[in-house]
Write an enzyme that holds these catalytic residues in place. Sequence first.
Site, PDB file in Angstrom:
ATOM      1  CE1 TYR A 291      -4.713  -2.138   4.727  1.00  0.00           C
ATOM      2  CE2 TYR A 291      -3.608  -0.069   4.306  1.00  0.00           C
ATOM      3  CZ  TYR A 291      -4.116  -0.997   3.939  1.00  0.00           C
ATOM      4  OH  TYR A 291      -4.348  -1.094   2.760  1.00  0.00           O
TER       5      TYR A 291
ATOM      6  CB  SER B 168      -0.866   0.139   1.277  1.00  0.00           C
ATOM      7  OG  SER B 168      -1.559   1.037   1.704  1.00  0.00           O
TER       8      SER B 168
END
Length: 255
Positions: A159, A146
Amino acid sequence: MSQQLFSLEGRSALVTGSSRGLGKAIAQGLGEAGAALVINGVDPQRCEATAAELRSLGFKATALAFDVTDEASVVAAIEKLDADGIEVDILVNNAGIQLRKPMIELTSAEWHKVIDTNLTSAFLVAREVAKRMLPRGRGKIVNIGSLMSGLARPSIAPYTAAKGGIKLLTQSMTAEWAPHGIQTNAIGPGYMLTDMNQALIDNKEFNDWVIGRTPARRWGDAKDLVGAAVFLSSSASDYVSGQIIYVDGGMAAVV
Ligand code: NDP
């Protein structure tokens, strides 16, 4: 001639979390390049529906529902592929979840769930697949990181820790498996239009921030990931290992 470098004819690709969202678009893109597809998710009906939809479009696709966080299920799923005569040439570790909460309120169970789904899963599935790739002396592993593999924001600590981990897990896989002909790389998507981000898209202030902060001045579309996914799954990337390619409209490059 150079187009041949990107062909995935005769290869099989397992894309985790491909029953919907970015994984589905990546799977379809690999299918368009010629790969036979194994569609995964937790929900068996959604997996079967997606595999059927892809078959109706002319792709080879089978459904294989399993929970990527459950070690026994991962082992059994890859053994099922062995039994069905499917050799995984390309593994895309894409399954993931998000959880937005201030760190001070986060429970350890929530922390572990996000780390297990976004990071430990990539280790578990890749370990089982690599056991088969190593003796063959070839294979491609693409881990979905990401923008958060390199940058942080408030409210998404587990995350961010998991996606940062994906970047260095990719380098660790390279250290151990590249000598055996397996290329492992990562893709770092920016802000993409998917179910995961629906609340952010609906929030005008956040939406304006994403568009203003992204040099490309738009959210990403799932199809924006296909080029990088095909490149990293094909012979075109045979001397590329341990890299993360940000597909983020330039966001990670600019403050
Ligand atoms: P979605 O929520 O749209 O889809 C998630 C997919 O993962 C579904 O197929 C889901 O299956 C599957 N999944 C979730 N948990 C598990 C599990 N335990 N075992 C197996 N499959 C599971 O997510 P996105 O498409 O948005 O995200 C895909 C990946 O891309 C994630 O790794 C995410 O972190 C990453 N990413 C996303 C960005 C974005 O903007 N959306 C940006 C950067 C990275 P089921 O249908 O059964 O629930």
